[in-house]
Design a protein around this motif. Structure first.
Motif, mmCIF file in Angstrom:
data_model
loop_
_atom_site.group_PDB
_atom_site.id
_atom_site.type_symbol
_atom_site.label_atom_id
_atom_site.label_comp_id
_atom_site.label_asym_id
_atom_site.label_seq_id
_atom_site.Cartn_x
_atom_site.Cartn_y
_atom_site.Cartn_z
ATOM 1 N N HIS A 51 -4.713 0.328 3.881
ATOM 2 C CA HIS A 51 -4.905 1.329 2.847
ATOM 3 C C HIS A 51 -3.663 2.285 2.649
ATOM 4 C CE1 HIS A 51 -7.461 3.755 0.294
ATOM 5 N NE2 HIS A 51 -6.889 4.987 0.890
ATOM 6 N N GLY A 52 -3.382 2.437 1.657
ATOM 7 C CA GLY A 52 -2.049 3.261 1.236
ATOM 8 C C GLY A 52 -0.703 2.689 1.789
ATOM 9 N N VAL A 53 -0.689 1.449 1.885
ATOM 10 C CA VAL A 53 0.214 0.722 2.321
ATOM 11 C C VAL A 53 1.735 0.828 1.322
ATOM 12 C CG1 VAL A 53 -0.173 -1.664 1.327
ATOM 13 C CG2 VAL A 53 1.417 -1.198 3.458
ATOM 14 N N VAL A 54 1.355 0.780 0.185
ATOM 15 C CA VAL A 54 2.484 0.658 -1.189
ATOM 16 C C VAL A 54 2.987 2.174 -1.204
ATOM 17 C CG1 VAL A 54 3.116 0.226 -3.395
ATOM 18 C CG2 VAL A 54 1.041 -1.070 -2.311
ATOM 19 N N SER A 103 -3.833 2.335 -2.683
ATOM 20 C CA SER A 103 -2.688 3.394 -2.099
ATOM 21 C C SER A 103 -2.556 4.472 -3.003
ATOM 22 C CB SER A 103 -1.414 2.455 -2.072
ATOM 23 O OG SER A 103 -1.328 1.393 -1.305
ATOM 24 N N PRO A 104 -3.370 5.461 -2.743
ATOM 25 C CA PRO A 104 -3.252 6.827 -3.538
ATOM 26 C C PRO A 104 -1.737 7.204 -3.760
ATOM 27 C CG PRO A 104 -4.742 7.075 -1.627
ATOM 28 C CD PRO A 104 -4.016 5.436 -1.666
ATOM 29 N N ASP A 105 -0.676 7.159 -2.994
ATOM 30 C CA ASP A 105 0.485 7.394 -3.149
ATOM 31 C C ASP A 105 1.511 6.354 -3.788
ATOM 32 O OD1 ASP A 105 -0.246 9.990 -2.384
ATOM 33 O OD2 ASP A 105 0.260 9.553 -0.104
ATOM 34 N N ALA A 106 0.891 5.219 -4.287
ATOM 35 C CA ALA A 106 1.866 4.404 -4.680
ATOM 36 C C ALA A 106 2.564 4.493 -5.619
ATOM 37 C CB ALA A 106 1.052 3.043 -5.186
ATOM 38 N N PRO A 107 3.849 4.430 -5.918
ATOM 39 C CA PRO A 107 4.829 4.548 -7.059
ATOM 40 C C PRO A 107 4.494 3.786 -8.409
ATOM 41 C CG PRO A 107 6.051 3.313 -5.317
ATOM 42 C CD PRO A 107 4.712 3.547 -4.902
ATOM 43 N N PRO A 108 4.847 4.025 -9.249
ATOM 44 C CA PRO A 108 4.679 3.307 -10.573
ATOM 45 C C PRO A 108 5.353 2.199 -10.417
ATOM 46 C CG PRO A 108 5.386 5.701 -11.254
ATOM 47 C CD PRO A 108 5.576 5.171 -9.713
ATOM 48 N N PHE A 109 4.830 1.084 -11.190
ATOM 49 C CA PHE A 109 5.473 -0.183 -10.966
ATOM 50 C C PHE A 109 6.804 -0.124 -11.852
ATOM 51 C CE2 PHE A 109 1.015 -2.484 -11.696
ATOM 52 C CZ PHE A 109 0.920 -2.201 -10.418
ATOM 53 N N PRO A 110 8.032 -1.108 -11.308
ATOM 54 C CA PRO A 110 9.051 -0.966 -11.835
ATOM 55 C C PRO A 110 9.049 -1.444 -13.311
ATOM 56 C CG PRO A 110 8.794 -2.891 -10.300
ATOM 57 C CD PRO A 110 7.407 -2.098 -10.122
ATOM 58 N N ALA A 111 10.159 -0.974 -14.136
ATOM 59 C CA ALA A 111 9.990 -1.308 -15.549
ATOM 60 C C ALA A 111 10.506 -2.625 -15.620
ATOM 61 C CB ALA A 111 11.286 -0.286 -16.145
#
Length: 271
Positions: free
Chosen positions: A117-120, A186-194
């Motif tokens: 959980h939250g790994v990304v 993952s609550p703090d996952a960054p946005p997907f790359p463009a």
């Protein structure tokens, strides 16, 4: 006039006649479509180019006239794949392939592998309560989408010496869907790359620092018809020069032959 002089004249005249015939043939080929101008179709332009190539070995490659197109190299676009990922399928794949060793719910217990959980976006080896292998804990950095893709493709290749015995998810759809599912957990996952196409368009549209965007050039690129017309003019000029040179040579040969064969005045006649 001697026989040698006559042969020279006849040879020069024959060469001149051949040059004139070649010029006429060239004109017939080049200007057969003269009335159509730049509105001629690609097929007609290609036909004209082929005629010139066959008759005069003056071959022109016309863009878009049916030449073989290079195969596009397949590019792995992680951003585009993640944007189109199926999270529900990723959850099913996770439960079938990963849940034996990992939990993913918030506050879930560690198993053979750590809770994910939250790994990304988290630091690698982020669970203090889990005993990671030195191969993984020594990597440092965060779990980016690129690293997760590499890790889940082949863990042993990403972290040599890892204790994780999982062979990896080699099928792109399965792996991408699992990464998207982990991002959803993952609550703090960054946005997907463009996606690469969007990133490339933005880079092309943005001028370099201190430079103004260049206005698109108008009318700079020559059309296939213009290319062929220019080549035809060049060939015509070359043949014309050759014919002129041949005619001059014939005239010079004739004058020389007459001067050599003319009777020499006797000494008495000179007096």
């Amino acid at each position: 006039m001697g026989e040698l002089g006559l042969n020279k004249i006849l040879g020069a005249l024959l060469a001149t006649a051949l040059g004139l015939f070649g010029l006429k043939t060239l004109s017939d080929v080049v200007f057969a479509h003269g009335g159509e101008g730049h509105g001629a179709s690609h097929e007609e332009e290609a036909s004209l180019s082929e005629q010139m190539c066959e008759k005069f070995a003056y071959c022109i490659e016309v863009a878009g006239s049916g030449g073989a197109t290079a195969e596009k190299e397949e590019v792995f676009d992680l951003g585009a794949l993640l944007a189109a990922a199926d999270i529900s399928r990723g959850e099913r794949t996770f439960k079938g392939q990963c849940a034996t060793c990992h939990t993913v719910d918030a506050g879930g217990a560690n198993g053979t592998g750590p809770n994910l959980h939250g790994v990304v976006g988290a630091q690698k080896a982020f669970h203090e309560a889990f005993n990671y292998s030195g191969a993984l804990s020594g990597l440092g950095g965060t779990w980016t989408y690129e690293d997760l893709n590499h890790w889940l493709t082949n863990p042993a290749s990403f972290a040599r010496g890892t204790a994780m015995s999982f062979a990896g998810l080699r099928k792109d759809p399965d792996r991408i869907n699992v990464i998207a599912y982990l991002a959803s957990q993952s609550p703090d996952a960054p946005p997907f790359p463009a996606p690469l196409a969007a990133a490339g368009d933005e880079a092309a549209a943005a001028p370099a620092e201190g430079e103004e965007a260049a206005a698109p050039a108008e009318g700079d690129a020559a059309t296939p018809a213009e290319v062929i017309e220019g080549a035809a003019d060049s060939v015509t000029e070359t043949v014309t020069e050759a014919v002129t040179d041949t005619a001059d040579a014939a005239t010079e040969a004739a004058e020389k032959a007459f001067s050599e064969d003319a009777p020499t005045p006797t000494e008495e006649e000179g007096e």
